[in-house]
Design a protein around this motif. Structure first.
Motif, PDB file in Angstrom:
ATOM      1  N   THR A  90     -29.149 -13.242  48.929  1.00 57.03           N
ATOM      2  CA  THR A  90     -27.517 -12.039  48.598  1.00 57.03           C
ATOM      3  C   THR A  90     -27.026 -12.429  50.280  1.00 57.03           C
ATOM      4  O   THR A  90     -26.484 -12.349  50.151  1.00 57.03           O
ATOM      5  N   ASN A 143     -25.085 -15.514  51.171  1.00 56.83           N
ATOM      6  CA  ASN A 143     -24.532 -15.335  50.901  1.00 56.83           C
ATOM      7  C   ASN A 143     -23.398 -14.776  50.658  1.00 56.83           C
ATOM      8  O   ASN A 143     -22.266 -15.238  50.016  1.00 56.83           O
ATOM      9  N   ILE A 144     -23.254 -13.581  51.529  1.00 56.19           N
ATOM     10  CA  ILE A 144     -22.379 -12.474  51.360  1.00 56.19           C
ATOM     11  C   ILE A 144     -21.257 -13.295  52.882  1.00 56.19           C
ATOM     12  O   ILE A 144     -21.700 -13.592  53.476  1.00 56.19           O
ATOM     13  N   LYS A 182     -21.680  -4.110  47.877  1.00 57.57           N
ATOM     14  CA  LYS A 182     -21.305  -5.171  47.403  1.00 57.57           C
ATOM     15  C   LYS A 182     -23.100  -6.124  46.933  1.00 57.57           C
ATOM     16  O   LYS A 182     -23.030  -7.286  46.965  1.00 57.57           O
ATOM     17  N   ALA A 239     -23.529  -5.522  44.345  1.00 55.80           N
ATOM     18  CA  ALA A 239     -22.233  -6.554  43.073  1.00 55.80           C
ATOM     19  C   ALA A 239     -23.033  -8.199  42.519  1.00 55.80           C
ATOM     20  O   ALA A 239     -23.084  -9.168  42.052  1.00 55.80           O
ATOM     21  N   GLU A 240     -22.887  -8.273  44.322  1.00 57.38           N
ATOM     22  CA  GLU A 240     -23.508 -10.035  44.436  1.00 57.38           C
ATOM     23  C   GLU A 240     -25.302 -10.286  44.122  1.00 57.38           C
ATOM     24  O   GLU A 240     -25.746 -11.918  44.340  1.00 57.38           O
ATOM     25  N   SER A 241     -26.091  -9.230  43.818  1.00 55.16           N
ATOM     26  CA  SER A 241     -27.556  -9.620  43.944  1.00 55.16           C
ATOM     27  C   SER A 241     -27.229 -10.389  42.443  1.00 55.16           C
ATOM     28  O   SER A 241     -26.711  -9.539  41.158  1.00 55.16           O
ATOM     29  N   THR A 242     -28.262 -10.805  42.176  1.00 60.53           N
ATOM     30  CA  THR A 242     -28.860 -11.540  40.916  1.00 60.53           C
ATOM     31  C   THR A 242     -29.553 -10.763  39.464  1.00 60.53           C
ATOM     32  O   THR A 242     -29.756  -9.591  40.558  1.00 60.53           O
TER      33      THR A 242
END
Length: 107
Positions: free
Chosen positions: A7, A10-11, A34, A37-40
Motif C-alpha cells: 500500500t 502504491n500511494i 488514504k 482506503a488503499e489497503s487491500t
C-alpha cells in the motif's frame, strides 16, 4: 506487514506546486484515511488474524495481533462484534471468500 508495505509503495503524492515534483511521502504527509482506503481487503483480514510467524529469513518473527492490538481496540473498531476477534475474523474471511469467488452461472 507486506500488505501495508505494498500500500505504501502504491500511494502517489500530489505534485509540489513550487517544483512540479511529487511531494515527499512521509507518515505526516499521507492522511491515515488514504492508507486505510488503499489497503487491500485481504490485508485487513490478515490483520484480524491472531498473529503467528511473519516475514522471512532474518526478518522472521512472531507477532500477536490478538493481545497487542485487538484486545484494546476491537470494541472501538467493531462495536457490534460482541468483543470477540475470532468472530470478526471469521466474518471478514467469509466476506473475502465470497467476494473473491468466481461468479456462478444459473442454467
Amino acid at each position: 506487514m507486506s500488505g501495508f508495505k505494498t500500500t505504501w509503495r502504491n500511494i502517489s503524492m500530489p505534485a509540489d506546486p513550487a517544483t512540479g515534483k511529487p511531494a515527499q511521502k512521509t507518515l505526516r504527509a499521507v492522511p491515515a484515511g488514504k492508507i486505510v482506503a488503499e489497503s487491500t481487503f485481504g490485508c485487513w483480514v490478515n490483520l484480524l488474524d491472531k498473529g503467528g510467524t511473519r516475514g522471512d529469513g532474518p526478518y522472521r518473527k512472531n507477532v500477536d495481533y490478538d493481545s497487542t492490538l485487538w484486545r484494546k481496540a476491537l470494541h472501538k473498531a467493531f462495536p457490534n462484534s460482541g468483543g470477540k476477534r475470532t468472530t470478526v475474523f471469521t466474518t471478514a474471511s467469509h466476506v473475502r471468500s465470497l467476494r473473491n469467488s468466481p461468479p456462478t452461472t444459473n442454467r
